[in-house]
Each structure stands twice: as structure tokens, then as C-alpha cells.
Design a protein around this motif. Structure first.
Motif, PDB file in Angstrom:
ATOM      1  N   SER A 191     -25.186  34.625 -12.558  1.00  0.00           N
ATOM      2  CA  SER A 191     -24.370  35.088 -11.421  1.00  0.00           C
ATOM      3  C   SER A 191     -24.991  34.573 -10.133  1.00  0.00           C
ATOM      4  O   SER A 191     -26.159  34.150 -10.120  1.00  0.00           O
ATOM      5  N   ALA A 192     -24.240  34.647  -9.045  1.00  0.00           N
ATOM      6  CA  ALA A 192     -24.806  34.297  -7.744  1.00  0.00           C
ATOM      7  C   ALA A 192     -25.807  35.360  -7.300  1.00  0.00           C
ATOM      8  O   ALA A 192     -26.743  35.070  -6.554  1.00  0.00           O
ATOM      9  N   THR A 193     -25.605  36.591  -7.759  1.00  0.00           N
ATOM     10  CA  THR A 193     -26.560  37.656  -7.447  1.00  0.00           C
ATOM     11  C   THR A 193     -27.935  37.293  -8.009  1.00  0.00           C
ATOM     12  O   THR A 193     -28.956  37.379  -7.306  1.00  0.00           O
ATOM     13  N   THR A 198     -20.628  40.140   4.768  1.00  0.00           N
ATOM     14  CA  THR A 198     -20.814  39.473   3.486  1.00  0.00           C
ATOM     15  C   THR A 198     -20.748  40.500   2.371  1.00  0.00           C
ATOM     16  O   THR A 198     -20.684  41.711   2.626  1.00  0.00           O
ATOM     17  N   PHE A 199     -20.771  39.991   1.137  1.00  0.00           N
ATOM     18  CA  PHE A 199     -20.877  40.878  -0.010  1.00  0.00           C
ATOM     19  C   PHE A 199     -22.318  41.389  -0.078  1.00  0.00           C
ATOM     20  O   PHE A 199     -23.252  40.682   0.317  1.00  0.00           O
ATOM     21  N   ALA A 222     -24.545  41.538  -2.153  1.00  0.00           N
ATOM     22  CA  ALA A 222     -25.565  40.765  -2.880  1.00  0.00           C
ATOM     23  C   ALA A 222     -26.425  39.899  -1.953  1.00  0.00           C
ATOM     24  O   ALA A 222     -27.597  39.659  -2.252  1.00  0.00           O
ATOM     25  N   SER A 223     -25.849  39.427  -0.825  1.00  0.00           N
ATOM     26  CA  SER A 223     -26.616  38.563   0.095  1.00  0.00           C
ATOM     27  C   SER A 223     -27.813  39.294   0.682  1.00  0.00           C
ATOM     28  O   SER A 223     -28.788  38.665   1.080  1.00  0.00           O
ATOM     29  N   VAL A 271     -24.334  32.892   5.494  1.00  0.00           N
ATOM     30  CA  VAL A 271     -23.255  33.002   4.502  1.00  0.00           C
ATOM     31  C   VAL A 271     -22.063  32.199   5.036  1.00  0.00           C
ATOM     32  O   VAL A 271     -21.608  32.452   6.152  1.00  0.00           O
ATOM     33  N   ASP A 328     -26.042  31.091   1.401  1.00  0.00           N
ATOM     34  CA  ASP A 328     -25.150  31.754   0.444  1.00  0.00           C
ATOM     35  C   ASP A 328     -23.797  31.055   0.561  1.00  0.00           C
ATOM     36  O   ASP A 328     -22.989  31.372   1.436  1.00  0.00           O
ATOM     37  N   SER A 343     -21.465  31.026  -1.739  1.00  0.00           N
ATOM     38  CA  SER A 343     -20.597  31.569  -2.794  1.00  0.00           C
ATOM     39  C   SER A 343     -19.129  31.245  -2.547  1.00  0.00           C
ATOM     40  O   SER A 343     -18.347  31.160  -3.484  1.00  0.00           O
ATOM     41  N   HIS A 344     -18.748  31.090  -1.246  1.00  0.00           N
ATOM     42  CA  HIS A 344     -17.351  30.820  -0.899  1.00  0.00           C
ATOM     43  C   HIS A 344     -17.086  29.331  -0.680  1.00  0.00           C
ATOM     44  O   HIS A 344     -15.961  28.974  -0.360  1.00  0.00           O
ATOM     45  N   SER A 362     -21.453  30.815  -6.309  1.00  0.00           N
ATOM     46  CA  SER A 362     -20.953  31.808  -7.271  1.00  0.00           C
ATOM     47  C   SER A 362     -19.789  31.207  -8.051  1.00  0.00           C
ATOM     48  O   SER A 362     -18.956  30.501  -7.483  1.00  0.00           O
ATOM     49  N   HIS A 368     -17.797  33.362  -9.984  1.00  0.00           N
ATOM     50  CA  HIS A 368     -16.937  34.500 -10.330  1.00  0.00           C
ATOM     51  C   HIS A 368     -15.471  34.029 -10.274  1.00  0.00           C
ATOM     52  O   HIS A 368     -15.144  33.145  -9.480  1.00  0.00           O
ATOM     53  N   LYS A 379     -13.698  33.047  -7.070  1.00  0.00           N
ATOM     54  CA  LYS A 379     -14.273  31.980  -6.247  1.00  0.00           C
ATOM     55  C   LYS A 379     -13.581  30.652  -6.573  1.00  0.00           C
ATOM     56  O   LYS A 379     -12.647  30.616  -7.366  1.00  0.00           O
ATOM     57  N   GLY A 404     -21.136  33.674 -13.251  1.00  0.00           N
ATOM     58  CA  GLY A 404     -22.087  32.568 -13.178  1.00  0.00           C
ATOM     59  C   GLY A 404     -22.481  32.251 -11.765  1.00  0.00           C
ATOM     60  O   GLY A 404     -21.801  32.647 -10.805  1.00  0.00           O
ATOM     61  N   TYR A 447     -15.267  41.729   5.041  1.00  0.00           N
ATOM     62  CA  TYR A 447     -16.028  42.646   4.216  1.00  0.00           C
ATOM     63  C   TYR A 447     -16.277  43.929   4.984  1.00  0.00           C
ATOM     64  O   TYR A 447     -16.342  43.896   6.223  1.00  0.00           O
TER      65      TYR A 447
HETATM   66  C1  PLP Z   1     -19.236  36.733  -4.807  1.00  0.00           C
HETATM   67  C2  PLP Z   1     -20.371  36.713  -3.851  1.00  0.00           C
HETATM   68  C3  PLP Z   1     -21.699  36.943  -4.241  1.00  0.00           C
HETATM   69  C4  PLP Z   1     -22.068  37.396  -5.621  1.00  0.00           C
HETATM   70  O1  PLP Z   1     -21.589  36.562  -6.597  1.00  0.00           O
HETATM   71  P1  PLP Z   1     -21.680  36.968  -8.145  1.00  0.00           P
HETATM   72  O2  PLP Z   1     -21.562  35.649  -8.831  1.00  0.00           O
HETATM   73  O3  PLP Z   1     -20.524  37.870  -8.406  1.00  0.00           O
HETATM   74  O4  PLP Z   1     -22.987  37.634  -8.384  1.00  0.00           O
HETATM   75  C5  PLP Z   1     -22.685  36.819  -3.306  1.00  0.00           C
HETATM   76  N1  PLP Z   1     -22.407  36.498  -2.025  1.00  0.00           N
HETATM   77  C6  PLP Z   1     -21.148  36.299  -1.602  1.00  0.00           C
HETATM   78  C7  PLP Z   1     -20.910  35.936  -0.188  1.00  0.00           C
HETATM   79  C8  PLP Z   1     -20.087  36.429  -2.503  1.00  0.00           C
HETATM   80  O5  PLP Z   1     -18.828  36.258  -2.076  1.00  0.00           O
END
Ligand code: PLP
Length: 388
Positions: free
Chosen positions: A56-58, A82-83, A85-86, A134, A160, A162-163, A186, A188, A191, A198, A333
Motif C-alpha cells: 500500500s502507499a501507507t 491530505t489523507f 496516511a501522509s 502531497v 506523496d 498517491s494522486h 498508491s 488503490h 487512484k 498496493g 479532505y
Molecule cells: C490514497 C492515499 C494514500 C494511501 O494510499 P493506500 O495505498 O490506500 O495506503 C496516502 N496519501 C494520499 C494522498 C492518498 O490519496
């Protein structure tokens, strides 16, 4: 029955299905050749020297923080928009988190606010070890400005992204780490490219890649040069630090590798839909995403900011009318520092006013490659109706 239009959705084709079936019929479900192939294809696309796939991105953010040695007594700064996880990645390492407010036009971490906060932190002897920009909605941050600050104040930069797989900044592709130490993607399903679950970390630094690979698999090495003691035989491995099982499976990697073949197509369709949203929404009491200079966003999200003074509806009313009409809008967010867990760490409403004001007005409209023009028209028509 009327179709529900989600805000985001994966695009899976027959080749993707075939790629996963081929893995199921092969010898390797994990730790085989598909992961390395997927890593190579992402590294090549982005122009990075190394790519390390994880579950995962996490996990990717956690490993990136560990690789640069983030730990107790250290600070990580990121965007509140942001989500979670960042920010959580710092807490996993025993480090502390702080935030830098956003630019009200791009909704990305504001480099001017970052500079001011760094100057204050330097005087207090509390500079961050890591800053995590991010690339919100797929629009790259002002990376040249952030890289200049990282040289002046000596922090690591973990993007980050992820996007933002497929985005461009100046003459570079996001993920190439031209302005950072590490970049995280990410995969997911909402995404841009998916592996189910992943993530991936990219870097140009060999020693960081080696650490990431070891931490992904328990902190174990099979390389005699990294061992503390003598090899006791061909079976021998050593755990030399505390790692995790963050590995990606072969099924996921095969899906990701197959998806990479269509990344440019996905991003082109997203850009087309974003341009059309801007045209269709022109003249309405809302703000469409503003594109900064020298960027070509990948448009993971299309967020509009409602002009709440102008329309006589609340964001919630507009949101609920769209949902009732089968339009899967969302909100990205809730500012991370306003989450109960972060409030308990001492953050307060009002700490990052731009992110909070943005949050009160934001609605994410459906955006994904298979969104049809007619469906997009329906989204805009319903939004107009909801604001009336
Ligand atoms: C989706 C997302 C994550 C986490 O991604 P996962 O793969 O679901 O763990 C982290 N940071 C941002 C900005 C995200 O959009």
C-alpha cells in the motif's frame, strides 16, 4: 434503475484479467518475477533509478520515513489537506507531526508558508527532518521551491504522489525524484493505476533502495556484504534491523504492470474530462481547480469550491442533493489536524485556516476514464440544479 455514478472507479480490461490469470497459472504467487517487472516499468516511465513495490502507499510512506532514519525526537511536516496516511507515517516511526497550510488556489502545501515556518523553527531549534509535499488531486507541488528550501534547511523530501502518477512538472515526470529523495505512489482502485491494494517507493539513491527492499521483508538480508557475521551456508540469512512484511503479491504486480500500458491513455482522458468540466461549469458560483504554471496535472480528483456567500445552500445540502440523484460526489479532505486523534495531540480548529476554509466549500465531482460525456453532462446539470 438509474446508474449510480461513483466519484472514482478503476478501469480494468481483458488484458488486465489475462495478466492476473497468467500469474495464477504460474509457479509464483509472491516473490516471483512480476513484481520486479512492474517496478521496472514504473521506474522507466518516471525516469527513476529504483522502484520498490509494497502492499500500500501507507506502507510505502512508512518505509520511506524509516529509510531516511526518521525516529523519536524528529519532526515530519506535511499538508493538512491530505489523507491521514501522509501524517501517520511519522507517528509509526515515533516521530512528531506538524502541518503547513495550503495555497488557496492550488490546495497544495504553500511554499511561502513553509519558508516562514522553517525560519521560525530554525530559531527554536526544531527544524523538521522530513517534509512530505502531497500532489493534491494530481497537481504537482512547487517542487523547485521546496527543493531549494530542503537544501537551505537540510530536510529530506518525500513526495506523496498517491494522486499524481502520470503528472508532469517542468521537464520532469512525477516519480523521477528530480526534486526529492523519495516519491510514493498508491495503487488503490480509486487512484490512477490500480493493483487492488498496493504502493511503491521510487528513489535515485541506491542505498535508500537497498534499505527499502530490506525493510519490506522483515529487515532480512541474504547479501553476505550486509551481514554482521559469517554466512553459515546457502540457507543462511540475517535479520539486521526490524522490518515488516509489506510485500506486494505477484497477482497485484501483474495487474499493475498491465495497467501501466494504459497510463498515458488514462491520464489523457482525465485531462480531457477536467477541461470539459471547466468549460461546462463556467459562470457558476464556484471555483474550478486552478493550474499553477509549468505543471501538467494527472487529475486524480476534480474538486469544485462552492461560493457559499453567493448560493443560498450549504455545502451539505448541495452534496446531499447530488447523492440523492445518484451522483457519487465526495469530499477531499477533512483537514488531518482536525481529526480526533490529532486533536488529542494538541491541534485545534483554526490552526490551518486556509485548509479549513477550503474544506468547508469543497466537493469532488466524479472523474475516472470511463466517465461518459453524457454522464458528465448529467453531473453538471444536477449540480446546477442543486445550487439553484
Ligand atoms: C490514497 C492515499 C494514500 C494511501 O494510499 P493506500 O495505498 O490506500 O495506503 C496516502 N496519501 C494520499 C494522498 C492518498 O490519496
Amino acid at each position: 434503475m438509474k446508474r449510480f455514478i461513483p466519484y472514482g472507479r478503476q478501469a480494468i480490461d481483458a488484458n488486465d484479467v489475462q495478466a492476473v490469470i497468467a500469474v495464477l497459472e504460474s509457479d509464483w504467487l509472491t516473490q516471483g518475477p512480476a513484481v520486479a517487472r512492474f517496478e521496472q516499468s514504473v521506474a522507466d516511465y518516471c525516469g527513476a533509478a529504483h522502484a520498490v513495490a509494497v502492499n500500500s502507499a501507507t506502507s510505502a510512506l512508512h518505509l520511506a520515513c524509516r529509510a531516511v532514519g526518521l525516529g523519536p525526537g524528529d519532526w515530519l511536516w506535511t499538508s493538512p489537506n491530505t489523507f491521514v496516511a501522509s501524517a501517520n507515517c511519522a507517528l509509526y516511526c515515533g516521530a512528531q507531526v506538524d502541518f503547513v497550510d495550503i495555497d488557496p488556489l492550488t490546495y497544495n502545501l504553500c511554499p511561502t508558508a513553509l519558508e516562514r515556518k522553517l525560519e521560525v523553527a530554525e530559531r527554536a531549534g526544531r527544524l523538521p527532518k522530513v517534509v512530505v509535499p502531497v500532489h493534491f488531486a494530481g497537481q504537482p507541488c512547487d517542487m523547485a521551491a521546496i527543493a531549494a528550501l530542503s537544501r537551505r534547511f537540510g530536510f529530506f523530501v518525500i513526495e506523496d504522489a498517491s494522486h499524481a502518477i502520470g503528472a508532469r512538472y517542468r521537464q520532469t515526470t512525477t516519480g523521477g525524484c528530480n526534486y526529492s529523495d523519495l516519491t510514493v505512489f498508491s495503487f488503490h482502485p480509486v487512484k490512477i493505476v490500480t493493483t487492488g491494494e498496493g504502493g511503491m517507493v521510487l528513489t535515485n539513491r541506491g542505498e535508500l533502495a537497498e534499505t527499502l527492499e530490506r525493510l519490506r521483508s522483515h529487515g532480512i538480508t541474504r547479501d553476505p556484504r550486509s551481514m554482521v557475521g559469517e554466512s553459515q551456508g546457502p540457507w543462511y540469512y540475517e535479520q539486521i534491523e526490524l522490518g515488516y512484511n509489506y510485500r506486494m503479491t505477484e497477482l497485484q504486480a501483474a495487474l499493475g504492470g498491465s495497467q501501466m500500458a494504459r497510463l498515458d491513455e488514462f491520464v489523457e482522458r482525465r485531462r480531457q474530462l477536467a477541461r470539459r468540466y471547466c468549460e461546462l461549469l463556467e459562470g457558476l458560483p464556484l471555483q474550478v481547480p486552478q493550474q499553477a504554471g509549468e505543471v501538467d496535472p494527472a487529475w486524480h480528483l476534480f474538486v469544485v469550491r462552492l461560493d457559499l456567500h453567493h448560493i443560498r445552500r450549504s455545502r451539505r445540502e448541495v452534496f446531499e442533493s447530488l447523492r440523492a440523484a445518484g451522483i457519487g460526489v465526495n469530499v477531499h479532505y477533512i483537514p488531518v489536524h482536525t481529526q480526533p486523534y490529532y486533536r488529542a495531540l494538541g491541534f485545534r480548529a483554526g490552526d490551518f485556516p486556509e485548509a479549513e476554509q477550503y474544506y468547508r466549500e469543497a466537493i469532488s465531482l466524479p472523474l475516472f476514464p470511463a466517465l461518459a460525456d453524457a454522464e458528465q453532462g448529467l453531473v453538471v446539470g444536477t449540480l446546477k440544479e442543486a445550487m439553484r
